[in-house]
Design a protein around this motif. Structure first.
Motif, PDB file in Angstrom:
ATOM      1  N   ARG A 148       0.820  -1.218   0.000  1.00 11.38           N
ATOM      2  CA  ARG A 148       0.000   0.000   0.000  1.00 11.38           C
ATOM      3  C   ARG A 148       0.852   1.266   0.000  1.00 11.38           C
ATOM      4  O   ARG A 148       0.417   2.313  -0.486  1.00 11.38           O
ATOM      5  N   SER A 153      -3.027   3.125  -5.021  1.00  4.77           N
ATOM      6  CA  SER A 153      -4.199   3.193  -5.906  1.00  4.77           C
ATOM      7  C   SER A 153      -4.800   1.819  -6.151  1.00  4.77           C
ATOM      8  O   SER A 153      -6.001   1.698  -6.405  1.00  4.77           O
ATOM      9  N   ASP A 156      -4.975  -0.253  -1.784  1.00  4.38           N
ATOM     10  CA  ASP A 156      -5.906   0.316  -0.798  1.00  4.38           C
ATOM     11  C   ASP A 156      -7.349  -0.051  -1.119  1.00  4.38           C
ATOM     12  O   ASP A 156      -8.209  -0.046  -0.241  1.00  4.38           O
ATOM     13  N   THR A 157      -7.623  -0.333  -2.378  1.00  5.67           N
ATOM     14  CA  THR A 157      -9.008  -0.585  -2.807  1.00  5.67           C
ATOM     15  C   THR A 157      -9.245  -2.043  -3.191  1.00  5.67           C
ATOM     16  O   THR A 157     -10.280  -2.370  -3.761  1.00  5.67           O
ATOM     17  N   GLN A 159     -10.414  -5.671  -3.418  1.00  7.54           N
ATOM     18  CA  GLN A 159     -11.588  -6.362  -2.900  1.00  7.54           C
ATOM     19  C   GLN A 159     -11.198  -7.759  -2.409  1.00  7.54           C
ATOM     20  O   GLN A 159     -10.107  -8.250  -2.671  1.00  7.54           O
ATOM     21  N   ALA A 216      -4.221  -0.618 -11.807  1.00  5.94           N
ATOM     22  CA  ALA A 216      -5.616  -0.800 -11.404  1.00  5.94           C
ATOM     23  C   ALA A 216      -6.430  -1.437 -12.524  1.00  5.94           C
ATOM     24  O   ALA A 216      -7.288  -2.280 -12.291  1.00  5.94           O
TER      25      ALA A 216
END
Length: 337
Positions: A148, A153, A156-157, A159, A216
């Protein structure tokens, strides 16, 4: 869910230990049967089933680097692995490319595909004969804290569940893992003489480099049809296990009812996920159950016929033929080992 480890299985290891290299612990083991494949990885709750012909499943090579485990599995016969990762253990894995391979809701992807599986994740992996899979298990808290910092980007996100990473760094990870096995196995030749801490750092940096270069847009969302197929297969599997515990094998109608789908949808789900019909898959699972019992049984107190009939095999000639075709030996030979 049965958790294997210890006991008679660990006494069966047909293994060769490489010379110790400053604390390195390497093991190379011939996998004689599916239960042994699970027992060789006691840090993960897992159950394995053999789903194609083979007297042995293949070979498992592993290196114990304390907080990191490196495992390479080469399959001579197809295997399904069901289980869940424990708390604070995540894995980064890759495989040889095979369109029949299934990793949770994903297929083998592309030649560059890497899988990330976080803690407390249920997994359902199908590895066909001839394929090789490799994974590194990590301390999740330590890995995610650093990942992280390097690439917030993405990490942190992130799933839950299995995530596909395409960072273009599979070759780097593969080369690093192969270096670890060469050093641990004493076949490194001109490679640097790493100790355990040196190999740990080398491996950790390679995995963090993957985390840094992952974009991402490279995180794949599982296809809805594959997600649904896996769910249907798991529901049918759980229902069948419950019925077998009552010595009452389920019918195809009951499987469809339990999964809430038509026979056509059930057939499609199993063909999508395993390349097998539902009844063929469940028959293979019952054969695996019988073998587990015979491997651990005493010839003087156990009857092959009784165990077979207890698992719904009423046509004993066909049972013996299917058993030998799948495992490469007769049921009585397994019992009399």
């Amino acid at each position: 869910m049965r958790v294997y480890g210890g006991g008679f299985l660990l006494n069966e290891f047909n293994q060769k230990r490489a010379p110790q290299v400053d604390g390195l612990r390497m093991r190379s083991t011939l996998i004689k049967h599916a239960s042994l494949q699970a027992a060789l990885q006691p840090w993960v709750q897992m159950e394995c089933f053999q789903l194609s012909r083979g007297k042995s499943l293949g070979r498992l090579d592993s290196i114990d680097l304390d907080s990191k485990k490196v495992v390479r599995e080469t399959q001579n016969a197809g295997v399904q692995k069901l289980g869940a990762t424990p708390a604070n253990l995540c894995t980064v894995s890759y495989s040889s490319f095979d369109p029949a391979l299934r990793f949770a809701d994903h297929d083998a992807g592309t030649a560059d595909t890497i899988f990330f599986m976080p803690e407390k994740t249920d997994f359902d992996v199908y590895v066909p004969a001839g394929a090789q899979t490799t994974y590194v298990s990590l301390d999740q808290d330590e890995f995610l804290r650093q990942a992280r910092i390097l690439n917030p980007s993405v990490w942190d996100t992130l799933q839950g569940g299995v995530t596909v990473l395409r960072s273009g760094q599979k070759a780097l990870l593969k080369d690093t893992v192969e270096t670890c096995f060469m050093v641990a196995g004493g076949t490194a030749g001109s490679c640097p003489a790493f100790d355990m801490s040196g190999l740990r750092r080398l491996l950790h940096q390679a995995i963090l480099h993957i985390a840094t270069t992952t974009q991402a847009a490279a995180i794949e969302v599982p296809h809805a049809a594959r997600v649904r197929a896996r769910r249907i297969c798991r529901q049918a599997h759980a229902f069948a296990e419950e019925r077998w515990s009552l010595h009452d094998p389920p019918t195809i109608v009951e499987l469809c009812t339990a999964a809430g789908v038509s026979e056509r949808t059930l057939q499609y789900a199993f063909r999508t996920h395993f390349g097998l019909s539902p009844m063929t898959y469940l028959r293979l699972l019952r054969l695996n159950r019988v073998r587990d019992i015979l491997v651990d049984a005493s010839p003087g107190t156990t009857s092959v016929t009784a165990i077979a009939m207890d698992h719904g095999f009423l046509h004993l000639g066909r049972f013996a033929r299917d058993y030998k075709r799948l495992f490469g030996q007769s049921p009585s030979a397994t019992l009399g080992r």
